[in-house]
Design an enzyme around this catalytic site. Structure first.
Site, PDB file in Angstrom:
ATOM      1  N   VAL A 185      73.584  19.362  14.794  1.00 26.94           N
ATOM      2  CA  VAL A 185      74.899  18.983  14.277  1.00 26.94           C
ATOM      3  C   VAL A 185      75.234  17.534  14.640  1.00 26.94           C
ATOM      4  O   VAL A 185      75.548  16.718  13.776  1.00 26.94           O
ATOM      5  CB  VAL A 185      75.984  19.946  14.801  1.00 26.94           C
ATOM      6  CG1 VAL A 185      77.381  19.399  14.551  1.00 26.94           C
ATOM      7  CG2 VAL A 185      75.824  21.280  14.091  1.00 26.94           C
ATOM      8  N   ALA A 205      70.244  39.151  -1.531  1.00 30.43           N
ATOM      9  CA  ALA A 205      69.743  40.104  -0.535  1.00 30.43           C
ATOM     10  C   ALA A 205      68.526  39.497   0.154  1.00 30.43           C
ATOM     11  O   ALA A 205      67.825  38.656  -0.412  1.00 30.43           O
ATOM     12  CB  ALA A 205      69.370  41.413  -1.215  1.00 30.43           C
ATOM     13  N   PHE A 263      80.827  22.394   9.181  1.00 26.73           N
ATOM     14  CA  PHE A 263      80.462  23.451   8.231  1.00 26.73           C
ATOM     15  C   PHE A 263      79.106  23.227   7.570  1.00 26.73           C
ATOM     16  O   PHE A 263      78.759  23.940   6.630  1.00 26.73           O
ATOM     17  CB  PHE A 263      81.552  23.585   7.161  1.00 26.73           C
ATOM     18  CG  PHE A 263      82.865  24.062   7.722  1.00 26.73           C
ATOM     19  CD1 PHE A 263      83.051  25.407   8.037  1.00 26.73           C
ATOM     20  CD2 PHE A 263      83.902  23.174   7.969  1.00 26.73           C
ATOM     21  CE1 PHE A 263      84.253  25.856   8.572  1.00 26.73           C
ATOM     22  CE2 PHE A 263      85.112  23.615   8.508  1.00 26.73           C
ATOM     23  CZ  PHE A 263      85.288  24.952   8.801  1.00 26.73           C
ATOM     24  N   ARG A 305      62.364  38.125   0.349  1.00 23.62           N
ATOM     25  CA  ARG A 305      63.316  37.091  -0.088  1.00 23.62           C
ATOM     26  C   ARG A 305      63.612  37.137  -1.585  1.00 23.62           C
ATOM     27  O   ARG A 305      64.347  36.298  -2.092  1.00 23.62           O
ATOM     28  CB  ARG A 305      62.767  35.711   0.282  1.00 23.62           C
ATOM     29  CG  ARG A 305      62.773  35.454   1.781  1.00 23.62           C
ATOM     30  CD  ARG A 305      64.181  35.399   2.305  1.00 23.62           C
ATOM     31  NE  ARG A 305      64.232  34.994   3.692  1.00 23.62           N
ATOM     32  CZ  ARG A 305      65.332  34.547   4.279  1.00 23.62           C
ATOM     33  NH1 ARG A 305      66.449  34.449   3.607  1.00 23.62           N
ATOM     34  NH2 ARG A 305      65.321  34.220   5.544  1.00 23.62           N
ATOM     35  N   CYS A 315      73.756  30.236  14.060  1.00 25.10           N
ATOM     36  CA  CYS A 315      75.223  30.366  13.996  1.00 25.10           C
ATOM     37  C   CYS A 315      75.752  31.769  13.717  1.00 25.10           C
ATOM     38  O   CYS A 315      76.616  32.242  14.437  1.00 25.10           O
ATOM     39  CB  CYS A 315      75.775  29.404  12.953  1.00 25.10           C
ATOM     40  SG  CYS A 315      75.565  27.691  13.456  1.00 25.10           S
TER      41      CYS A 315
HETATM   42  P1  NAD Z   1      71.484  21.882  19.579  1.00 24.10           P
HETATM   43  O1  NAD Z   1      71.018  22.760  20.673  1.00 24.10           O
HETATM   44  O2  NAD Z   1      70.545  21.490  18.494  1.00 24.10           O
HETATM   45  O3  NAD Z   1      72.027  20.499  20.210  1.00 24.10           O
HETATM   46  C1  NAD Z   1      72.879  20.426  21.307  1.00 24.10           C
HETATM   47  C2  NAD Z   1      72.442  19.233  22.155  1.00 24.10           C
HETATM   48  O4  NAD Z   1      73.421  19.017  23.182  1.00 24.10           O
HETATM   49  C3  NAD Z   1      71.111  19.431  22.875  1.00 24.10           C
HETATM   50  O5  NAD Z   1      70.198  18.417  22.480  1.00 24.10           O
HETATM   51  C4  NAD Z   1      71.471  19.333  24.367  1.00 24.10           C
HETATM   52  O6  NAD Z   1      70.484  18.687  25.136  1.00 24.10           O
HETATM   53  C5  NAD Z   1      72.743  18.519  24.323  1.00 24.10           C
HETATM   54  N1  NAD Z   1      73.605  18.679  25.504  1.00 24.10           N
HETATM   55  C6  NAD Z   1      74.020  19.837  26.097  1.00 24.10           C
HETATM   56  N2  NAD Z   1      74.845  19.546  27.127  1.00 24.10           N
HETATM   57  C7  NAD Z   1      74.952  18.196  27.192  1.00 24.10           C
HETATM   58  C8  NAD Z   1      75.673  17.295  28.032  1.00 24.10           C
HETATM   59  N3  NAD Z   1      76.470  17.746  28.999  1.00 24.10           N
HETATM   60  N4  NAD Z   1      75.535  15.969  27.812  1.00 24.10           N
HETATM   61  C9  NAD Z   1      74.739  15.499  26.812  1.00 24.10           C
HETATM   62  N5  NAD Z   1      74.053  16.300  25.972  1.00 24.10           N
HETATM   63  C10 NAD Z   1      74.154  17.629  26.166  1.00 24.10           C
HETATM   64  O7  NAD Z   1      72.773  22.572  18.976  1.00 24.10           O
HETATM   65  P2  NAD Z   1      73.353  22.406  17.478  1.00 24.10           P
HETATM   66  O8  NAD Z   1      72.641  23.321  16.553  1.00 24.10           O
HETATM   67  O9  NAD Z   1      73.485  20.959  17.178  1.00 24.10           O
HETATM   68  O10 NAD Z   1      74.806  23.021  17.683  1.00 24.10           O
HETATM   69  C11 NAD Z   1      75.815  22.326  18.382  1.00 24.10           C
HETATM   70  C12 NAD Z   1      77.136  23.037  18.149  1.00 24.10           C
HETATM   71  O11 NAD Z   1      77.471  22.971  16.757  1.00 24.10           O
HETATM   72  C13 NAD Z   1      77.131  24.525  18.511  1.00 24.10           C
HETATM   73  O12 NAD Z   1      78.389  24.862  19.036  1.00 24.10           O
HETATM   74  C14 NAD Z   1      76.926  25.211  17.179  1.00 24.10           C
HETATM   75  O13 NAD Z   1      77.485  26.508  17.146  1.00 24.10           O
HETATM   76  C15 NAD Z   1      77.692  24.299  16.242  1.00 24.10           C
HETATM   77  N6  NAD Z   1      77.228  24.320  14.825  1.00 24.10           N
HETATM   78  C16 NAD Z   1      75.891  24.356  14.536  1.00 24.10           C
HETATM   79  C17 NAD Z   1      75.472  24.332  13.208  1.00 24.10           C
HETATM   80  C18 NAD Z   1      74.007  24.363  12.849  1.00 24.10           C
HETATM   81  O14 NAD Z   1      73.706  24.482  11.670  1.00 24.10           O
HETATM   82  N7  NAD Z   1      73.090  24.248  13.780  1.00 24.10           N
HETATM   83  C19 NAD Z   1      76.416  24.224  12.188  1.00 24.10           C
HETATM   84  C20 NAD Z   1      77.763  24.168  12.519  1.00 24.10           C
HETATM   85  C21 NAD Z   1      78.152  24.214  13.853  1.00 24.10           C
HETATM   86  C1  UDX Z   2      75.616  28.628   8.392  1.00 27.74           C
HETATM   87  C2  UDX Z   2      76.835  28.319   7.500  1.00 27.74           C
HETATM   88  O1  UDX Z   2      76.456  28.460   6.118  1.00 27.74           O
HETATM   89  C3  UDX Z   2      77.348  26.921   7.772  1.00 27.74           C
HETATM   90  O2  UDX Z   2      78.533  26.676   7.019  1.00 27.74           O
HETATM   91  C4  UDX Z   2      77.642  26.790   9.251  1.00 27.74           C
HETATM   92  O3  UDX Z   2      78.103  25.479   9.553  1.00 27.74           O
HETATM   93  C5  UDX Z   2      76.419  27.106  10.088  1.00 27.74           C
HETATM   94  O4  UDX Z   2      75.952  28.434   9.755  1.00 27.74           O
HETATM   95  P1  UDX Z   2      73.044  27.981   8.308  1.00 27.74           P
HETATM   96  O5  UDX Z   2      72.893  29.084   9.297  1.00 27.74           O
HETATM   97  O6  UDX Z   2      72.444  26.660   8.610  1.00 27.74           O
HETATM   98  O7  UDX Z   2      74.592  27.717   7.993  1.00 27.74           O
HETATM   99  O8  UDX Z   2      72.408  28.454   6.889  1.00 27.74           O
HETATM  100  P2  UDX Z   2      72.917  29.446   5.744  1.00 27.74           P
HETATM  101  O9  UDX Z   2      72.569  28.831   4.450  1.00 27.74           O
HETATM  102  O10 UDX Z   2      74.300  29.876   5.917  1.00 27.74           O
HETATM  103  O11 UDX Z   2      71.946  30.694   5.928  1.00 27.74           O
HETATM  104  C6  UDX Z   2      72.036  31.553   7.051  1.00 27.74           C
HETATM  105  C7  UDX Z   2      71.081  32.712   6.880  1.00 27.74           C
HETATM  106  O12 UDX Z   2      71.528  33.584   5.849  1.00 27.74           O
HETATM  107  C8  UDX Z   2      69.659  32.300   6.491  1.00 27.74           C
HETATM  108  O13 UDX Z   2      68.730  33.087   7.170  1.00 27.74           O
HETATM  109  C9  UDX Z   2      69.625  32.558   5.002  1.00 27.74           C
HETATM  110  O14 UDX Z   2      68.328  32.780   4.518  1.00 27.74           O
HETATM  111  C10 UDX Z   2      70.485  33.808   4.912  1.00 27.74           C
HETATM  112  N1  UDX Z   2      71.088  34.025   3.586  1.00 27.74           N
HETATM  113  C11 UDX Z   2      71.939  33.110   3.066  1.00 27.74           C
HETATM  114  C12 UDX Z   2      70.816  35.203   2.887  1.00 27.74           C
HETATM  115  O15 UDX Z   2      70.062  36.049   3.348  1.00 27.74           O
HETATM  116  N2  UDX Z   2      71.408  35.389   1.666  1.00 27.74           N
HETATM  117  C13 UDX Z   2      72.272  34.492   1.123  1.00 27.74           C
HETATM  118  O16 UDX Z   2      72.784  34.752   0.019  1.00 27.74           O
HETATM  119  C14 UDX Z   2      72.546  33.306   1.850  1.00 27.74           C
END
Ligand code: NAD
Ligand code: UDX
Length: 459
Positions: A12, A265, A159, A437, A273
């Site tokens: 993110v 499906a 998001f 899938r 997440c």
């Molecule tokens: P991630 O694990 O990829 O990245 C988090 C990073 O933060 C890591 O590289 C870690 O080393 C670093 N970190 C942790 N503590 C730290 C500190 N004290 N100082 C500096 N760096 C530090 O996680 P992510 O997937 O980027 O998710 C981050 C947040 O965003 C989570 O709360 C997640 O739920 C949310 N989020 C994720 C997604 C997604 O698609 N991955 C989408 C929307 C929201």
């Molecule tokens: C999700 C949310 O979509 C995003 O808005 C939020 O910020 C982070 O979590 P992400 O997990 O990256 O995003 O991917 P997403 O496209 O939502 O898919 C999640 C899982 O659901 C995947 O395994 C995907 O294959 C599955 N999926 C998605 C289904 O099985 N059917 C669908 O119709 C859509």
């Protein structure tokens, strides 16, 4: 020049703040992380995460107004706005284990900000957090800061979906900014809105109170995951009745109140997440003494687990009730296409199931590293089992050679266009394909000679 610091260079923090730098040449963005290897990769030609379009964005502004560093304190001191974008995984032990979000990383980042800041800051929750986390952050910041320094806390949940992060960030459906409804809170909200206004239309920048904003993130993910569990529940009925889940989804999706998206499906949702955020919502509901609400949302995750085990059982049943010593080829290990991320991927559960049944498994995924596959599987299964029973293969044709069955677990586009005549010729007969899938052309595969099994379909 406005200066932004982003703590956390993950899936993110990296893409989000890289796009801010790309769209706002007058803003200086520094993304920091404690993980040196991750920062080194962000500074290299081989970025630590795969996202279509991300290389172009990063390479266009890195070294100009976008910097990656492990110097967390320096970046905090210099910044006007600080995004906290650290991981918030499900707690593995202690109170709320298996459900609650582990806020240790959010807290340590918050404490660091309080300790080193020498001027007032706007601190932005980017991580997904339980409702009212901003209150704890404010208490920590105020209790530990230097005199005369003010902290305004905003909630700005992200998001983006993986695999489409760059287009999602470039053209978001909405940008949500929550703040305390005080004059200072609203001023901070406006400062962040002004950054997004560089490329996001004003009507898509939504402001609201802090707690609504925090809860909206958990709510959006819960609603999305609920749709997938709903269509997956219907897929079981389809298999039992002869209905076709794609046709049912199409018919339902034409109702404009339902809409066509997110009704595909599958073998089950994965990703870092959905499961985490729903379990977090379940925990929140229980903490608020709302057991019926907790049970309602928990069912979305339970249905997802059921879908994975139902598919595994169908595979074993069709392979004459045993897969011991049979060769199973897994196509796809990432949790969805266009990402190398495997967090909570359905493939991890399925492969472990095949291991327990003592099958030989070859795995092909176009983007996931061998080490990642090994780490994911050996977290649940003994290393010896991995070494004896699993091969990670870099070519789909090679992976399918001598196989009794192919199991498609990720919807990579390339799986649609493989030469299945060639694959069929090299497989043991009868040759099975299990499409988890719903992406393959079943008729064509049957014409070649395959036994085809698809989720939510009987023909
Ligand atoms: P991630 O694990 O990829 O990245 C988090 C990073 O933060 C890591 O590289 C870690 O080393 C670093 N970190 C942790 N503590 C730290 C500190 N004290 N100082 C500096 N760096 C530090 O996680 P992510 O997937 O980027 O998710 C981050 C947040 O965003 C989570 O709360 C997640 O739920 C949310 N989020 C994720 C997604 C997604 O698609 N991955 C989408 C929307 C929201
Ligand atoms: C999700 C949310 O979509 C995003 O808005 C939020 O910020 C982070 O979590 P992400 O997990 O990256 O995003 O991917 P997403 O496209 O939502 O898919 C999640 C899982 O659901 C995947 O395994 C995907 O294959 C599955 N999926 C998605 C289904 O099985 N059917 C669908 O119709 C859509």
């Amino acid at each position: 020049m406005t200066k932004i610091c982003c703590i956390g260079a993950g899936y993110v923090g990296g893409p989000t703040c890289a796009v801010i730098a790309y769209k706002c040449p007058n803003v200086q963005v520094t993304i920091v992380d404690l993980n040196q290897a991750r920062i080194d990769a962000w500074n290299s030609g081989n970025l630590p995460i795969y996202e279509p379009g991300l290389d172009e964005v990063v390479f266009a502004c890195r070294g100009k107004n976008l910097f990656f560093s492990t110097e967390v304190d320096k970046a905090i001191v210099e910044a006007d706005l600080i995004f906290v974008s650290v991981n918030t995984p499900t707690k593995k032990s202690g109170i709320g284990a298996g459900f609650a979000a582990d806020l240790a990383y959010v807290e340590s980042a918050t404490r660091r900000i309080a300790q080193v800041a020498t001027s007032s800051k706007i601190v932005i929750e980017k991580s997904t957090v339980p409702c009212r986390t901003a209150e704890s952050m404010r208490t920590i910041l105020e209790a530990n800061s230097h005199d005369g320094i003010r902290f305004d806390i905003l909630s700005n949940p992200e998001f983006l979906a993986e695999g489409t992060a760059v287009p999602d960030l470039m053209k978001p459906d909405r940008v949500l900014i929550g703040s305390l409804q005080t004059p200072e809170g609203i001023k901070a909200q406006q400062a962040l809105a002004a950054v997004y206004a560089n490329w996001v239309p004003k009507e898509k920048i939504i402001t609201m109170n802090l707690w609504s904003s925090e809860l909206s993130k958990l709510a959006a993910n819960a609603l999305l995951a609920q749709r997938i569990s709903s269509i997956n529940a219907l897929s079981a009925i389809c298999e039992a009745t002869g209905a076709d889940v794609d046709e049912v989804a199409y018919a339902c999706g034409l109702d404009t109140r339902i809409g066509p998206k997110f009704l595909k499906a599958s073998v089950g949702f994965g990703g870092s997440c959905f499961q985490k955020d729903i379990l977090n919502l379940v925990y929140l509901s229980e903490s608020l003494h709302l057991p019926e609400v907790a049970a309602y949302w928990k069912q979305v995750v339970d249905m997802n687990e059921y879908q994975k085990s139902r598919f595994s059982q169908r595979i074993v049943k069709r392979l004459f009730n045993t897969i011991t010593n049979k060769n199973i080829t897994v196509f796809g290990f990432a949790f969805k296409k266009n990402t190398g991320d495997t967090r909570e991927s359905a493939a991890i559960t399925l492969v472990n199931y095949f291991l327990q049944e003592r099958a030989n498994i070859s795995i092909y995924d176009p983007k996931v590293d061998d080490d990642q596959i090994r780490a994911d599987i050996t977290e649940l299964a003994p290393v010896e089992a991995f070494e004896k029973q699993i091969k990670v293969v870099h070519d789909p044709y090679q992976a399918a050679k001598g196989a009794d069955a192919i199991v498609v677990l990720t919807e990579w586009d390339e799986f649609k266009t493989l030469n299945y005549e060639q694959i069929y010729a090299g497989m043991n007969k009868p040759a099975f394909i299990f499409d988890g899938r719903l992406i393959l052309d079943s008729k064509k595969l049957r014409d070649i000679g395959f036994q085809v099994e698809v989720i939510g379909k009987t023909l």
